[in-house]
Enzyme design. Structure first.
Site, PDB file in Angstrom:
ATOM      1  N   LYS A   1      -4.012  14.623  -2.820  1.00 51.74           N
ATOM      2  CA  LYS A   1      -2.820  15.452  -2.860  1.00 51.74           C
ATOM      3  C   LYS A   1      -1.639  14.608  -3.294  1.00 51.74           C
ATOM      4  O   LYS A   1      -1.674  13.400  -3.048  1.00 51.74           O
ATOM      5  CB  LYS A   1      -2.529  16.112  -1.510  1.00 51.74           C
TER       6      LYS A   1
ATOM      7  N   TYR B   1       2.723  18.297   3.492  1.00 53.55           N
ATOM      8  CA  TYR B   1       2.016  18.571   4.755  1.00 53.55           C
ATOM      9  C   TYR B   1       2.723  19.662   5.552  1.00 53.55           C
ATOM     10  O   TYR B   1       2.073  20.493   6.186  1.00 53.55           O
ATOM     11  CB  TYR B   1       1.906  17.295   5.591  1.00 53.55           C
TER      12      TYR B   1
HETATM   13  P1  NDP Z   1      -1.176   2.862  -3.980  1.00 52.41           P
HETATM   14  O1  NDP Z   1       0.018   2.521  -4.791  1.00 52.41           O
HETATM   15  O2  NDP Z   1      -1.448   2.032  -2.779  1.00 52.41           O
HETATM   16  O3  NDP Z   1      -2.480   2.814  -4.905  1.00 52.41           O
HETATM   17  C1  NDP Z   1      -2.553   3.446  -6.146  1.00 52.41           C
HETATM   18  C2  NDP Z   1      -3.535   2.684  -7.021  1.00 52.41           C
HETATM   19  O4  NDP Z   1      -3.579   3.351  -8.281  1.00 52.41           O
HETATM   20  C3  NDP Z   1      -3.116   1.257  -7.352  1.00 52.41           C
HETATM   21  O5  NDP Z   1      -3.530   0.332  -6.383  1.00 52.41           O
HETATM   22  C4  NDP Z   1      -3.801   1.020  -8.680  1.00 52.41           C
HETATM   23  O6  NDP Z   1      -5.152   0.680  -8.437  1.00 52.41           O
HETATM   24  C5  NDP Z   1      -3.818   2.391  -9.324  1.00 52.41           C
HETATM   25  N1  NDP Z   1      -2.814   2.529 -10.374  1.00 52.41           N
HETATM   26  C6  NDP Z   1      -3.092   2.789 -11.674  1.00 52.41           C
HETATM   27  N2  NDP Z   1      -1.971   2.862 -12.393  1.00 52.41           N
HETATM   28  C7  NDP Z   1      -0.944   2.644 -11.551  1.00 52.41           C
HETATM   29  C8  NDP Z   1       0.458   2.580 -11.725  1.00 52.41           C
HETATM   30  N3  NDP Z   1       1.038   2.787 -12.914  1.00 52.41           N
HETATM   31  N4  NDP Z   1       1.211   2.322 -10.640  1.00 52.41           N
HETATM   32  C9  NDP Z   1       0.659   2.143  -9.438  1.00 52.41           C
HETATM   33  N5  NDP Z   1      -0.677   2.206  -9.214  1.00 52.41           N
HETATM   34  C10 NDP Z   1      -1.480   2.436 -10.266  1.00 52.41           C
HETATM   35  O7  NDP Z   1      -1.046   4.401  -3.607  1.00 52.41           O
HETATM   36  P2  NDP Z   1      -1.743   5.172  -2.394  1.00 52.41           P
HETATM   37  O8  NDP Z   1      -3.113   4.667  -2.223  1.00 52.41           O
HETATM   38  O9  NDP Z   1      -0.857   5.165  -1.231  1.00 52.41           O
HETATM   39  O10 NDP Z   1      -1.744   6.674  -2.963  1.00 52.41           O
HETATM   40  C11 NDP Z   1      -2.662   7.091  -3.957  1.00 52.41           C
HETATM   41  C12 NDP Z   1      -2.788   8.627  -3.926  1.00 52.41           C
HETATM   42  O11 NDP Z   1      -3.257   9.022  -2.651  1.00 52.41           O
HETATM   43  C13 NDP Z   1      -1.478   9.387  -4.124  1.00 52.41           C
HETATM   44  O12 NDP Z   1      -1.706  10.529  -4.882  1.00 52.41           O
HETATM   45  C14 NDP Z   1      -1.052   9.772  -2.730  1.00 52.41           C
HETATM   46  O13 NDP Z   1      -0.273  10.955  -2.685  1.00 52.41           O
HETATM   47  C15 NDP Z   1      -2.376   9.970  -2.063  1.00 52.41           C
HETATM   48  N6  NDP Z   1      -2.343   9.717  -0.614  1.00 52.41           N
HETATM   49  C16 NDP Z   1      -2.926  10.612   0.230  1.00 52.41           C
HETATM   50  C17 NDP Z   1      -2.948  10.391   1.578  1.00 52.41           C
HETATM   51  C18 NDP Z   1      -3.670  11.318   2.481  1.00 52.41           C
HETATM   52  O14 NDP Z   1      -3.490  11.215   3.697  1.00 52.41           O
HETATM   53  N7  NDP Z   1      -4.482  12.217   1.965  1.00 52.41           N
HETATM   54  C19 NDP Z   1      -2.237   9.232   2.172  1.00 52.41           C
HETATM   55  C20 NDP Z   1      -1.718   8.316   1.194  1.00 52.41           C
HETATM   56  C21 NDP Z   1      -1.759   8.571  -0.144  1.00 52.41           C
HETATM   57  P3  NDP Z   1      -5.892  -0.489  -9.247  1.00 52.41           P
HETATM   58  O15 NDP Z   1      -5.100  -1.732  -8.977  1.00 52.41           O
HETATM   59  O16 NDP Z   1      -7.240  -0.509  -8.650  1.00 52.41           O
HETATM   60  O17 NDP Z   1      -5.873  -0.092 -10.693  1.00 52.41           O
END
Ligand code: NDP
Length: 370
Positions: free
Chosen positions: A138, A223
């Site tokens: 989401k 949420y």
């Molecule tokens: P993070 O920033 O921690 O991780 C995102 C990952 O996406 C990065 O580590 C990277 O992985 C990859 N990535 C690729 N391109 C980009 C870019 N341009 N900028 C940043 N990251 C990039 O985010 P979250 O893990 O917190 O969130 C990811 C998704 O999950 C979002 O959509 C968020 O809304 C959702 N979410 C849902 C939750 C829930 O409870 N359901 C809770 C938290 C988040 P790599 O280095 O491997 O390429």
């Protein structure tokens, strides 16, 4: 007994036609024969960030139907380290350029998109074209048009699409839905839902509108919107909203806090708060003969619920589950049984449509009719 339990199951299953095997399997069950272990579906995680690392990857050990089978990352060293840690074959590591080759990988049944919001649509469409089912975090996307494209791509590929609405599988949140639906305290009249956290690093993608699609509303306020919708069991007919910024340096492009009202049919009103300025995690429903609430309502663990009673509020008692394992298992079950997901793409699209109306209401000061 001349027949081993496993042998019995094999014999019954080997009869081929489900109709003729069913009575034998039933007999086997009554004799105490083991059920064959369900086939675990292979999931590939796209985007190895905080959520994937701290919640999703560890959840596979609690999953009945899913296993971690693939990794997609822009950082090969991190992907290799995860592969070692979780026992993923190195051949199942991809980056964003090689991702489409996943179509040739039978180890992967499902792609779980855990990327910044603006990348959800692209990777869902590419995964569907690669013949994979998609679980997408989401918010589903950053526009209704993107949601339409994602739904169409999965339909065209005959693949399933679900959104990572983990609270639809969480016992306390399910109880809020049940209490409202079964009118245990009479009909619900008013709802309050607040969701927020204090955001840190000002350089992160969540504060960059191009990547987040907005700000707190898309990320955490969703949420509160979800809660208002699943407690009312209805769709809003009108929204009004007010946005505020207390830190104009940090919140140059993204929304900080938004208060919004949702009007539902029959005059039910929900007052909702979305915030990146402070911690908020509370859902409350006021009904004709009492109230029920969760506080905290949306954490990964430690959710607490209460219901009103004549001699003082009573605590709800439910198990503290692994919400991500439950969410993934439900999606796997949908795929294996060919049933519809209750958090399918259409559900994500509904939220996007309402969030766009909330932004419009906040920007114009007008009530937006849906
Ligand atoms: P993070 O920033 O921690 O991780 C995102 C990952 O996406 C990065 O580590 C990277 O992985 C990859 N990535 C690729 N391109 C980009 C870019 N341009 N900028 C940043 N990251 C990039 O985010 P979250 O893990 O917190 O969130 C990811 C998704 O999950 C979002 O959509 C968020 O809304 C959702 N979410 C849902 C939750 C829930 O409870 N359901 C809770 C938290 C988040 P790599 O280095 O491997 O390429």
């Amino acid at each position: 007994m001349g027949q081993t339990r496993r042998g019995f199951i094999r014999m019954a299953a080997g009869l081929g036609a489900a109709a003729s095997a069913a009575p034998l399997l039933e007999l086997g069950r009554r004799l105490g024969a083991e059920e064959p272990a369900p086939r675990k579906l292979g999931f590939a995680l796209v985007g190895l960030g905080k959520l994937a690392g701290e919640q999703i990857a560890p959840a596979f050990k609690n999953s009945r139907l899913c296993r971690l089978a693939g990794l997609v990352s822009g950082h090969p060293d991190k992907a290799r380290q995860w592969a070692q840690q979780y026992g993923v074959a190195e051949k199942n590591i991809y980056d964003y350029q090689t991702f489409d080759r996943i179509k040739d990988n039978p180890d992967v049944d499902v792609v779980y998109v855990v990327l910044p919001n603006s990348m959800h649509a692209e990777y869902t469409v590419r995964a569907a074209k690669a013949g994979k089912h998609v679980l997408c975090e989401k918010p589903m996307a950053i526009s209704v048009k993107e949601c339409d494209d994602m739904i169409a791509a999965c339909q065209a590929a005959n693949r399933k699409l679900a959104i990572g609405y983990r609270l639809h599988f969480e016992p306390y949140n399910l109880e809020m839905m049940r209490l409202a639906r079964e009118k245990v305290f009479g009909a619900v009249k008013l709802i309050e839902a607040s969701a927020g956290f204090r955001i840190g690093d000002p350089t992160q993608w969540r504060l960059n509108k191009a990547l987040s699609g907005g700000g707190s509303l898309m990320d955490i306020g969703i949420y509160a919107l979800q809660a208002a919708r699943y407690i009312s069991g209805a769709e809003p007919v009108a929204v009004s909203a007010e946005a505020t910024v207390t830190d104009p340096v940090k919140f140059k492009g993204a929304d900080e806090s938004i208060l919004f009202h949702l009007k539902f049919p029959d005059g039910i009103l929900a007052t909702c708060t979305s915030s990146y300025a402070t911690g908020l995690s509370r859902y409350w429903a006021g009904a004709e003969q009492g109230w029920f609430e969760l506080s905290p309502a949306l954490y990964y663990h430690g959710i607490h619920g209460r219901v009103s009673a004549q001699d003082g509020p009573k605590d709800m008692q439910f198990p503290d589950i692994d919400q991500f394992a439950a969410e993934m298992d439900d999606f796997a079950d949908c795929i294996l049984k060919g049933r519809a997901s209750k958090v399918a793409g259409e559900e994500g699209r509904r939220d996007l449509k309402i969030m766009m109306a909330i932004y419009e209401a906040a920007a114009t000061g007008k009530t937006i009719t849906l």
